[in-house]
Design a protein around this motif. Structure first.
Motif, PDB file in Angstrom:
ATOM      1  N   GLY A   7       4.551 -26.682  -8.373  1.00 21.04           N
ATOM      2  CA  GLY A   7       3.716 -27.316  -7.173  1.00 21.04           C
ATOM      3  C   GLY A   7       2.602 -28.006  -7.305  1.00 21.04           C
ATOM      4  N   LYS A   8       1.557 -27.111  -7.783  1.00 25.04           N
ATOM      5  CA  LYS A   8       0.240 -27.728  -8.040  1.00 25.04           C
ATOM      6  C   LYS A   8       0.245 -29.169  -8.919  1.00 25.04           C
ATOM      7  CE  LYS A   8      -1.212 -23.679  -9.575  1.00 25.04           C
ATOM      8  NZ  LYS A   8       0.029 -22.837  -9.359  1.00 25.04           N
ATOM      9  N   LEU A   9       0.928 -28.813 -10.146  1.00 20.04           N
ATOM     10  CA  LEU A   9       0.964 -29.908 -11.015  1.00 20.04           C
ATOM     11  C   LEU A   9       1.637 -31.199 -10.393  1.00 20.04           C
ATOM     12  CD1 LEU A   9       1.639 -28.323 -14.546  1.00 20.04           C
ATOM     13  CD2 LEU A   9      -0.325 -29.387 -13.698  1.00 20.04           C
ATOM     14  N   GLY A  11       8.387 -35.526   4.804  1.00 16.46           N
ATOM     15  CA  GLY A  11       9.562 -35.941   3.809  1.00 16.46           C
ATOM     16  C   GLY A  11       9.286 -35.333   2.541  1.00 16.46           C
ATOM     17  N   ILE A  12       8.111 -35.425   2.039  1.00 15.98           N
ATOM     18  CA  ILE A  12       7.960 -35.169   0.650  1.00 15.98           C
ATOM     19  C   ILE A  12       7.734 -33.788   0.457  1.00 15.98           C
ATOM     20  CG2 ILE A  12       5.344 -35.007   0.633  1.00 15.98           C
ATOM     21  CD1 ILE A  12       7.419 -36.612  -2.307  1.00 15.98           C
ATOM     22  N   LEU A  13       7.477 -32.978   1.510  1.00 19.74           N
ATOM     23  CA  LEU A  13       7.594 -31.352   1.467  1.00 19.74           C
ATOM     24  C   LEU A  13       8.899 -30.987   1.353  1.00 19.74           C
ATOM     25  CD1 LEU A  13       4.600 -30.197   4.061  1.00 19.74           C
ATOM     26  CD2 LEU A  13       5.112 -29.557   1.696  1.00 19.74           C
ATOM     27  N   LEU A  14       9.818 -31.754   2.228  1.00 17.46           N
ATOM     28  CA  LEU A  14      11.288 -31.422   2.149  1.00 17.46           C
ATOM     29  C   LEU A  14      11.777 -31.428   0.797  1.00 17.46           C
ATOM     30  CD1 LEU A  14      12.593 -32.836   5.522  1.00 17.46           C
ATOM     31  CD2 LEU A  14      12.150 -30.438   5.059  1.00 17.46           C
ATOM     32  N   LEU A  15      11.467 -32.682   0.063  1.00 14.14           N
ATOM     33  CA  LEU A  15      11.669 -32.725  -1.130  1.00 14.14           C
ATOM     34  C   LEU A  15      11.433 -31.916  -2.216  1.00 14.14           C
ATOM     35  CD1 LEU A  15      13.178 -34.813  -3.282  1.00 14.14           C
ATOM     36  CD2 LEU A  15      10.850 -35.874  -3.743  1.00 14.14           C
ATOM     37  N   VAL A  16       9.976 -31.344  -2.211  1.00  8.55           N
ATOM     38  CA  VAL A  16       9.364 -30.665  -3.041  1.00  8.55           C
ATOM     39  C   VAL A  16      10.153 -29.152  -2.983  1.00  8.55           C
ATOM     40  CG1 VAL A  16       7.489 -29.086  -3.663  1.00  8.55           C
ATOM     41  CG2 VAL A  16       7.281 -31.624  -3.136  1.00  8.55           C
ATOM     42  N   THR A  17      10.441 -28.782  -1.685  1.00 10.83           N
ATOM     43  CA  THR A  17      11.123 -27.438  -1.638  1.00 10.83           C
ATOM     44  C   THR A  17      12.624 -27.460  -2.007  1.00 10.83           C
ATOM     45  OG1 THR A  17      11.751 -27.791   0.873  1.00 10.83           O
ATOM     46  CG2 THR A  17       9.595 -26.799   0.241  1.00 10.83           C
ATOM     47  N   ASN A  18      13.070 -28.628  -2.059  1.00  9.98           N
ATOM     48  CA  ASN A  18      14.726 -28.775  -2.343  1.00  9.98           C
ATOM     49  C   ASN A  18      14.690 -28.823  -4.138  1.00  9.98           C
ATOM     50  OD1 ASN A  18      16.680 -28.636  -0.266  1.00  9.98           O
ATOM     51  ND2 ASN A  18      15.426 -30.159   0.603  1.00  9.98           N
ATOM     52  N   MET A  19      13.888 -29.432  -4.602  1.00 13.38           N
ATOM     53  CA  MET A  19      14.068 -29.507  -5.993  1.00 13.38           C
ATOM     54  C   MET A  19      14.268 -28.188  -6.909  1.00 13.38           C
ATOM     55  SD  MET A  19      11.511 -32.840  -7.406  1.00 13.38           S
ATOM     56  CE  MET A  19      10.203 -32.010  -6.434  1.00 13.38           C
ATOM     57  N   LEU A  33      -0.690 -32.778  -3.106  1.00 10.99           N
ATOM     58  CA  LEU A  33      -1.585 -31.901  -3.937  1.00 10.99           C
ATOM     59  C   LEU A  33      -1.930 -30.627  -2.873  1.00 10.99           C
ATOM     60  CD1 LEU A  33      -3.458 -31.047  -5.910  1.00 10.99           C
ATOM     61  CD2 LEU A  33      -5.324 -32.475  -5.094  1.00 10.99           C
ATOM     62  N   PRO A  34      -2.401 -30.408  -1.940  1.00 14.24           N
ATOM     63  CA  PRO A  34      -2.579 -29.047  -1.091  1.00 14.24           C
ATOM     64  C   PRO A  34      -1.083 -28.744  -0.602  1.00 14.24           C
ATOM     65  CG  PRO A  34      -3.108 -31.217   0.338  1.00 14.24           C
ATOM     66  CD  PRO A  34      -3.078 -31.676  -1.214  1.00 14.24           C
ATOM     67  N   ASN A  35      -0.312 -29.407  -0.761  1.00 16.97           N
ATOM     68  CA  ASN A  35       0.982 -28.861  -0.175  1.00 16.97           C
ATOM     69  C   ASN A  35       1.708 -28.327  -1.300  1.00 16.97           C
ATOM     70  OD1 ASN A  35       1.034 -30.203   2.559  1.00 16.97           O
ATOM     71  ND2 ASN A  35       2.056 -31.787   1.869  1.00 16.97           N
ATOM     72  N   GLY A  36       1.219 -28.873  -2.422  1.00 16.19           N
ATOM     73  CA  GLY A  36       1.948 -28.066  -3.730  1.00 16.19           C
ATOM     74  C   GLY A  36       1.239 -26.642  -3.804  1.00 16.19           C
ATOM     75  N   PHE A  37      -0.106 -26.756  -3.674  1.00 10.70           N
ATOM     76  CA  PHE A  37      -0.898 -25.390  -3.775  1.00 10.70           C
ATOM     77  C   PHE A  37      -0.183 -24.541  -2.696  1.00 10.70           C
ATOM     78  CE2 PHE A  37      -3.770 -27.637  -6.276  1.00 10.70           C
ATOM     79  CZ  PHE A  37      -4.398 -26.630  -7.065  1.00 10.70           C
ATOM     80  N   LEU A  38      -0.041 -24.901  -1.472  1.00 11.56           N
ATOM     81  CA  LEU A  38       0.649 -24.351  -0.312  1.00 11.56           C
ATOM     82  C   LEU A  38       1.994 -23.670  -0.661  1.00 11.56           C
ATOM     83  CD1 LEU A  38       0.488 -23.617   2.993  1.00 11.56           C
ATOM     84  CD2 LEU A  38       2.084 -25.354   3.022  1.00 11.56           C
ATOM     85  N   GLY A  47       5.116 -20.133  -0.522  1.00  6.11           N
ATOM     86  CA  GLY A  47       6.390 -20.059  -0.938  1.00  6.11           C
ATOM     87  C   GLY A  47       7.320 -21.257   0.165  1.00  6.11           C
ATOM     88  N   THR A  48       8.648 -21.133   0.041  1.00  5.06           N
ATOM     89  CA  THR A  48       9.265 -22.046   0.514  1.00  5.06           C
ATOM     90  C   THR A  48       9.306 -22.055   1.927  1.00  5.06           C
ATOM     91  OG1 THR A  48      10.728 -22.024  -1.268  1.00  5.06           O
ATOM     92  CG2 THR A  48      11.738 -23.034   0.550  1.00  5.06           C
ATOM     93  N   MET A  49       9.540 -21.041   2.847  1.00  2.00           N
ATOM     94  CA  MET A  49       9.696 -21.047   4.129  1.00  2.00           C
ATOM     95  C   MET A  49       8.407 -21.564   4.827  1.00  2.00           C
ATOM     96  SD  MET A  49      10.443 -17.732   6.842  1.00  2.00           S
ATOM     97  CE  MET A  49      12.021 -17.473   5.796  1.00  2.00           C
TER      98      MET A  49
END
Length: 541
Positions: free
Chosen positions: A449-451, A149-157, A98-103, A108-110
């Motif tokens: 990202g947020k949802l 790991g989940i951050l790597l996935l979110v940015t790759n999708m 959740l906070p990572n999605g807002f981030l 952005g990705t970087m």
């Protein structure tokens, strides 16, 4: 011109392939917990919680040599502590999305990737530096590995946005690779049995972060990859240096740019009911595009919609079933094999090997959605409607797979667990790929990202039930998980509500569209008729 387009395609394919390898080798390693737990038990982590028949510690150390007592030992306390480690790690994996999605949406990705790489590297280093005497380091280590790991996935999708017509397939492919990355801990287990230290393996995983950094700066955008792609879209290390018109050398486009659907619909709507190409059917399409496009829906409206609620139920009940299965696999196998370590190792390896098939199973879900979407549209049917219609079969098949998997896992027959392993990896790959694909279809891209983070965070709260379930099995039911498994099997039936609701919604939209088209043909007011009907459809979702 041709050379430039060819180079751009190569760049896009490199981004796709490298992202697939990144998800396959790093993103979801935490779900190989059953294999890592086997190694950690062998190394003596939390062994102080094992007690023998006299009540003393079941394992003790003489210098650097671990010795086992001759009397029978009860290691249920050790199993419970390992279960707690995985429960907390899996919770953090989802809840902090959740906070990572807002981030991710805000910075952005970087920024998101740099945070994810830092967390992942810290986690692997903590395990590399840990010892049985410092077993508590496993708690933060597994959490860091899971969240990174989940951050790597979110940015790759978002890479799926580069390949518009195959977007769902690529999203599900990446989620399948995420599931299959649990094979990494099996490799660690095999290497440990071959004499290579657990610590050396995790030191190697730490050094691989250099690859993640290189990919972040060279093959990923600084912000986001939009969908649909605007004209002249660029990404990567040197993209900001180019200012040539679209199509010229240096512009990293992945084929022909596509105009934004929403803007085009609004332009066409201004032509009036009979000026666009296609008469009344075109006008109906234009108004539906303008009214139905998910880009006009706010974050609050998305969260309060029935789509979000039923999708949360769909994800949560199945995720809880999977987490409890993974977290209790080792004690379950010990029970079914009467404690035979050779059989336990064999079935643990079989489970880990089947996880590798996730990358092969997941794309089928995306192909089902993309192929179903490719059916000929009804007159006036929008792209958003076609997306939703294509998701119904995927959602239903995922729920059905979970039911079959849960039935097999509930049956206390050792050989049947091979089928449980196969159904588990198939269902997991469909579950997480379908989850990401549905969120990208049913809700605005700007809120993805947020949802996605909120969905995973709320489902993580539900997944915390796995630990009391494990304690209940160990305490009240004397190690027999039958009653808990039966209860979870019945609970998994709730997952069928979601595809049923989406199907009813699509039928309602189709009925209202036919009614509106018929009234238009009879000379009714196109603007008022369509807007009223479509507003009802939007409110109902």
């Amino acid at each position: 011109m041709l050379g430039c387009l060819s180079g751009a395609r190569v760049r896009c394919w490199l981004t796709l392939a490298s992202g697939l390898l990144e998800c396959l080798c790093f993103a979801g390693t935490v779900f190989g917990w059953a294999s890592l737990m086997f190694v950690l038990k062998t190394e003596g982590y939390f062994s102080n919680l094992c007690v023998n028949a006299t009540g003393s510690n079941g394992t003790h150390y003489t210098g650097d040599v671990k010795t086992l007592p001759s009397s029978p030992t009860d290691c249920s306390g050790q199993d419970e502590r390992f279960s707690l480690v995985f429960t907390i790690a899996s919770f953090m994996n989802n809840f902090l999305t959740l906070p990572n999605g807002f981030l991710f949406d805000r910075f952005g990705t970087m920024v998101a990737r740099l945070l994810g790489i830092s967390l992942y590297t810290t986690g692997t280093l903590l395990i590399a530096l840990s010892h049985p005497e410092t077993s508590l380091l496993l708690f933060p280590a597994l959490c860091f590995i899971a969240v990174g790991g989940i951050l790597l996935l979110v940015t790759n999708m978002q890479v799926g946005n580069l390949f518009g017509t195959h977007r769902s397939t690529i999203i599900t492919l990446y989620n399948g690779a995420f599931d299959s990355s649990s094979i990494v801990f099996l490799i660690v287990k095999v290497l440990s049995e071959g004499g290579i230290s657990l610590h050396y393996s995790f030191f190697f995983l730490s050094t691989c972060s250099v690859i993640h950094l290189m990919r972040t700066f060279i093959l990923m955008p600084k912000k986001h990859i939009p969908y649909p792609l605007p004209e002249g879209y660029t990404y990567g290390l040197l993209s900001h240096r180019y200012s040539a018109p679209p199509g010229l050398c240096g512009r990293m486009t992945c084929g022909h740019a596509r105009p934004r659907i929403v803007d085009q619909a609004r332009k066409e709507e201004n032509k009036g009911p009979l000026q666009g190409e296609g008469g009344t059917e075109t006008m109906t399409f234009q108004l539906m595009s303008n009214k139905q496009t998910p880009q006009t829906v706010s974050f609050r409206q998305s969260v309060l919609s029935w789509f979000f609620l039923w999708h949360l139920v769909w994800l949560s009940v199945m995720q809880l079933r999977h987490y409890l299965f993974i977290g209790t696999l080792n004690p379950m196998l010990n029970r079914l094999t009467a404690g035979d370590p050779v059989l336990v190792s064999r079935y643990t390896n079989a489970f880990a090997i089947t996880q590798l098939c996730g990358v092969l199973c997941a794309p089928w879900n995306g192909l089902i959605m993309d192929r179903h979407k490719g059916r000929k549209r009804a007159p006036g049917e929008t792209e958003e409607e076609a997306d939703l219609r294509s998701a119904v079969l995927s959602l239903f098949l995922t729920a059905l797979q979970c039911l079959l998997f849960s039935i097999c896992a509930t049956t206390p027959v050792l050989s049947l667990q091979y089928l449980s392993f196969a159904l588990q990896v198939l269902n997991r790959s469909f579950l997480y790929g379908g989850n990401a694909a549905f969120i990208s279809i049913a809700f605005p891209t700007s809120h993805f990202g947020k949802l996605y983070g909120l969905m995973m965070a709320l489902s993580a709260v539900v997944s915390l039930l796995q630990y009391p379930c494990f304690s209940l099995v160990k305490g009240v039911f004397d190690g027999d998980p039958l009653y808990i498994n039966v209860a979870l099997t019945l609970l998994s039936l709730c997952a069928f509500i979601h595809p049923l609701y989406v199907c009813i919604h699509c039928r309602r939209l189709a009925s209202q569209r036919r009614s509106s088209t018929k009234q238009l043909a009879n000379g009714g007011s196109s603007s008022s008729i369509n807007r009223e009907a479509l507003q009802d459809a939007v409110d109902s979702s």
